[in-house]
Design an enzyme around this catalytic site. Structure first.
Site, short mmCIF file in Angstrom:
data_model
loop_
_atom_site.label_atom_id
_atom_site.label_comp_id
_atom_site.label_asym_id
_atom_site.label_seq_id
_atom_site.Cartn_x
_atom_site.Cartn_y
_atom_site.Cartn_z
N THR A 61 28.69 -12.30 -9.76
CA THR A 61 29.01 -12.10 -8.51
C THR A 61 29.93 -10.38 -8.33
O THR A 61 30.51 -10.65 -9.37
CB THR A 61 29.98 -13.13 -7.95
OG1 THR A 61 29.52 -14.57 -8.14
CG2 THR A 61 30.51 -12.69 -6.52
N LYS B 226 24.22 -19.48 -8.37
CA LYS B 226 25.16 -18.58 -8.00
C LYS B 226 26.07 -17.88 -9.33
O LYS B 226 26.55 -16.80 -9.21
CB LYS B 226 26.14 -19.10 -7.32
CG LYS B 226 25.74 -19.70 -5.77
CD LYS B 226 25.40 -18.49 -4.55
CE LYS B 226 25.21 -19.33 -3.43
NZ LYS B 226 24.83 -18.26 -2.31
N ARG C 197 17.56 -18.22 -5.40
CA ARG C 197 17.31 -19.09 -4.34
C ARG C 197 16.49 -20.32 -5.09
O ARG C 197 16.75 -21.48 -4.36
CB ARG C 197 16.51 -18.55 -3.05
CG ARG C 197 17.15 -17.33 -2.36
CD ARG C 197 18.65 -17.91 -1.75
NE ARG C 197 19.34 -16.92 -1.07
CZ ARG C 197 20.42 -16.74 -0.77
NH1 ARG C 197 21.45 -18.00 -0.91
NH2 ARG C 197 21.09 -15.96 -0.29
N GLN D 266 18.97 -22.41 -6.63
CA GLN D 266 19.77 -22.94 -6.05
C GLN D 266 19.30 -24.09 -5.06
O GLN D 266 19.90 -25.27 -4.84
CB GLN D 266 20.43 -21.85 -4.91
CG GLN D 266 21.38 -22.36 -3.69
CD GLN D 266 21.72 -21.25 -2.90
OE1 GLN D 266 21.35 -20.42 -3.05
NE2 GLN D 266 22.47 -21.86 -2.03
N GLU E 181 17.13 -14.46 4.50
CA GLU E 181 16.97 -14.48 5.77
C GLU E 181 16.09 -13.30 6.39
O GLU E 181 15.32 -13.42 7.15
CB GLU E 181 18.46 -14.39 6.53
CG GLU E 181 19.43 -15.36 6.13
CD GLU E 181 21.04 -15.15 6.55
OE1 GLU E 181 21.57 -14.55 5.64
OE2 GLU E 181 21.34 -15.23 7.85
N HIS F 172 24.20 -16.98 9.83
CA HIS F 172 23.77 -17.22 8.47
C HIS F 172 23.45 -18.72 8.33
O HIS F 172 22.74 -19.29 7.71
CB HIS F 172 24.81 -16.53 7.47
CG HIS F 172 24.34 -17.07 5.96
ND1 HIS F 172 23.57 -16.70 5.58
CD2 HIS F 172 25.09 -17.86 5.02
CE1 HIS F 172 23.27 -17.23 4.21
NE2 HIS F 172 24.59 -17.93 4.04
N ASP G 246 34.19 -19.34 -2.11
CA ASP G 246 33.47 -18.73 -1.26
C ASP G 246 32.80 -19.58 0.08
O ASP G 246 32.43 -20.81 -0.25
CB ASP G 246 31.83 -18.57 -2.01
CG ASP G 246 30.87 -17.55 -1.30
OD1 ASP G 246 31.41 -16.55 -0.76
OD2 ASP G 246 29.82 -17.44 -1.56
N ASP H 126 27.28 -11.71 -3.76
CA ASP H 126 27.13 -12.93 -4.18
C ASP H 126 25.66 -13.03 -4.50
O ASP H 126 24.73 -13.87 -4.05
CB ASP H 126 27.71 -14.12 -3.19
CG ASP H 126 27.28 -15.53 -3.53
OD1 ASP H 126 27.60 -15.70 -4.99
OD2 ASP H 126 27.24 -16.70 -2.72
N GLU I 203 23.98 -11.52 -1.23
CA GLU I 203 24.60 -12.08 -0.14
C GLU I 203 25.86 -11.07 -0.04
O GLU I 203 26.37 -10.88 -0.73
CB GLU I 203 25.30 -13.25 -0.15
CG GLU I 203 24.10 -14.52 -0.41
CD GLU I 203 24.66 -16.28 -0.17
OE1 GLU I 203 25.78 -16.25 -0.38
OE2 GLU I 203 23.77 -16.93 0.21
N GLU J 191 29.02 -9.96 1.40
CA GLU J 191 30.16 -10.62 1.85
C GLU J 191 31.47 -9.76 2.03
O GLU J 191 31.37 -8.64 1.24
CB GLU J 191 30.35 -11.74 0.96
CG GLU J 191 29.23 -12.64 0.85
CD GLU J 191 29.56 -14.07 0.43
OE1 GLU J 191 30.48 -14.31 0.05
OE2 GLU J 191 28.32 -14.80 -0.03
#
Lengths: 403, 403
Positions: free
Chosen positions: B249, B245, B229, B232, B351, B126, B119, B225, B191, B193
């Site tokens: 996925t 993570k 948080r 992480q 975000e 970002h 990844d 993904d 996420e 992606e």
């Protein structure tokens, strides 16, 4: 095999009946078979089962451990008990003797198909050494280090069997002048590690408690996590190492089954931080008294002790799955560099030479900060048994020049 | 299929003849087959080849893309040309019609066996946003960010097909009071992606230059993904994310072949730092004009533009292999969260809600910092074709409570 004793153990008894590691081997041009190592010979296990217990022979039909791994401890125990009985009782000699091949007549390959590969960072001395070198001025141990076994995913597809040549990787890094450079790594290193091979898989959402470790882990092997320190240092913040590690990771050809290490189990060290319940040791914990040695071009350069690792393999597995991440047969997780408190117990050249500033002097008078082309690294380990010692299969590799 | 037009494209034309993504599907209780999607139907491709071009039918016999991936672009092109011809020329309709199944009558699974999963972190906006939140007081972009596409290995074994329920992971993290906590993640995030599926593998020691990208990459798909948080943030220094993570996925069920995106190729943005030669764009670079959208319980919450990503997929692949790391068919690498300059173009809730401090207001009047149990996330994307647009297969998932 003519004339040898029965069972055909090695003189030192390091690969005797209490060890019996598994591999995948073939004679020149022949088919790959699942092998059990005894002394300096390998038994074609699939053929032995076809003769002596055909109901289980299909477990070995792919010539790798993949099917056996997926079964679980009851079958693992039955297969091991069969192999042990057949090799210890002389009545089976006429059947087995033609199925025993000297190791030097065989090729080996990875014993199983690797699923995912997670590499931990579980030796306090190693993490402290690296912290001091890589993050000077900060606390050597990251704040999370004593609360969880830190780890990251490595590249499963570049795990290679012991003996495979290791091509020096190219990459980008900051040169000594601080300028960005590109070329063959100038800081090629080793990491002496112990790897654990997952047998039975789990479903997504399932966790493996510390106490269930032997229900899921099939065996143990030595691993060399080759590392390009210049590449790693430049790339690794904030998402961890990638190209500094992904070019190759060497794994022993021989996987020692977990029950062979029963007499090597010890209490882990006393931890100085409380651990969350899911990480607390089971009643019968999984510290392992493995004594490693690292040789560089034949010279003994380190004797890292696995006993004393802050985090046990059972804790690593419990942590890895506490979020519900599933396991697959063939998943591998490794301890991270094994480094003990003494300077002659550190498992990487980074540490042994303090980032190249205090080179090792080898027997031939030459010096090493990091590895030179042509260097050969061999990592071995032994463990106590009830009445002696056994050896894990060695992991070796020779450095080839960048292509 | 009775009565429908030929070919059976969808009204919007997003899954027309210029798209033809591949998947693995089955009817209830039936065998898995390699499927080509056209409109809201899937063609059993193996069966079509058995009727119309039996010499290639064996490529599809495992019901996944694994064999096709391993062949290379010449075979990929031939298979695609066949599928396109058969679906566009009415003379094949009598043969194909019984082999076309409405999507809503089919189950899907991962279209191929995943090898390794890397990844990346290739969107400047970002990385800047995350740097500001996770490392306040430091430069938002790490010093290496504009010199190499930063990436890390994720867990290949927990990649799941679109539509799979996502169980909220448990883990340890620092609570708002600074104390160590353990429990279901309170900051479950997405996420958005774009993933690239490697077809042909390489040998250890081989690198893939930027210009050779289409020789090795088979296709493109959307990826979510999922990220915890809180977990992480606590675990990720210094070796990167692991449990934050690794629980799941999600990958689209449909892999759009690279040639379908020929009309979406654009120049990447002008880079403000010089790049090493191995990273420099080929003459015909691989910026891709994909327009993503993220929906949370149906509400459009973001429209991230893939065009403008600092690092192209061709650069990611060149970087990933510059150290000689080998590729296997089925390796996946993903872009990292796609976030454009506008606040409505950010690809994660981290975000969009600025770490939960500025919640989103959904259509039903409820607010979201991070995901709640029961929330459904759907990521879609379209790309220009010569005369219209195509869609990538969506990636969706609904959050289940911690088990």
């Amino acid at each position: 095999m003519t004339g040898a004793g029965w069972p055909p153990v090695d003189e030192a008894g390091l690969f005797g009946l209490d060890n019996l590691p598994y591999g995948s081997a073939s004679r020149s041009g022949g088919d790959w078979f699942v092998a059990v190592r005894i002394g300096n010979h390998a038994l074609d296990l699939g053929a032995a089962f076809r003769h002596l217990s055909p109901g289980d022979a299909d477990l070995f039909s792919d010539g790798r451990l993949d099917r056996l791994l997926a079964t679980g401890p009851r079958t693992w125990d039955r297969v091991r008990a069969n192999a042990s009985t057949w090799l210890s009782d002389g009545q089976f000699r006429p059947v087995l003797q033609p199925l025993l091949h000297p190791l030097d007549s065989l090729r080996t390959r990875l014993a199983f198909t690797v699923g995912d590969y997670v590499d931990f960072y579980a030796a306090e001395q190693h993490a402290t050494n690296v912290g001091q070198m890589f993050r000077p001025g900060q606390a050597a141990l990251p704040p999370n280090w004593k609360h969880l076994p830190i780890g990251y995913h490595g590249r499963a597809g570049t795990i290679v069997v012991s003996g495979t040549g290791i091509t020096r990787p190219r990459g980008q890094y900051r040169g000594v002048d601080g300028q960005l450079a590109f070329g063959p790594s100038t800081c090629l290193d080793i990491e002496a590690e112990v790897a654990f091979v997952v047998g039975r898989g789990t479903a997504l959402g399932q966790s493996v408690p510390v106490a269930d470790f032997p229900q899921y882990v099939f065996g143990v092997a030595l691993l060399n996590d080759w590392s390009a320190r210049d590449v790693q240092r430049w790339e690794a913040a904030p998402l961890g190492p990638l190209l500094g590690k992904s070019f190759a990771t060497s794994l022993s050809a021989w996987i020692t089954p977990l029950p062979a290490l029963a007499a090597a189990r010890r209490r882990p060290p006393v931890r100085d931080e409380p651990m969350l319940p899911y990480l607390q040791d089971a009643e019968d914990p999984w510290g392992l008294d493995l004594q490693l040695e690292v040789r560089l071009n034949g010279a003994l350069v380190s004797r890292p002790p696995f006993l004393g690792m802050y985090w046990s393999a059972a804790q690593m597995l419990a942590h890895m799955t506490v979020n519900g991440a599933s396991l697959r047969p063939g998943d591998v997780f490794a301890s991270g560099t094994v480094s003990g408190p003494g300077r002659d117990q550190w498992g990487s050249l980074l540490e042994l030479t303090w980032d190249g500033t205090e080179p090792l002097r080898l027997d031939d008078g030459s010096q090493r900060g990091f590895l030179q082309d042509g260097d050969e690294v061999v990592i071995r380990a032994t463990a106590p048994t009830r009445d002696g010692r056994l050896a894990l299969g060695e992991v070796s590799g020779r450095v080839r020049p960048a292509g």
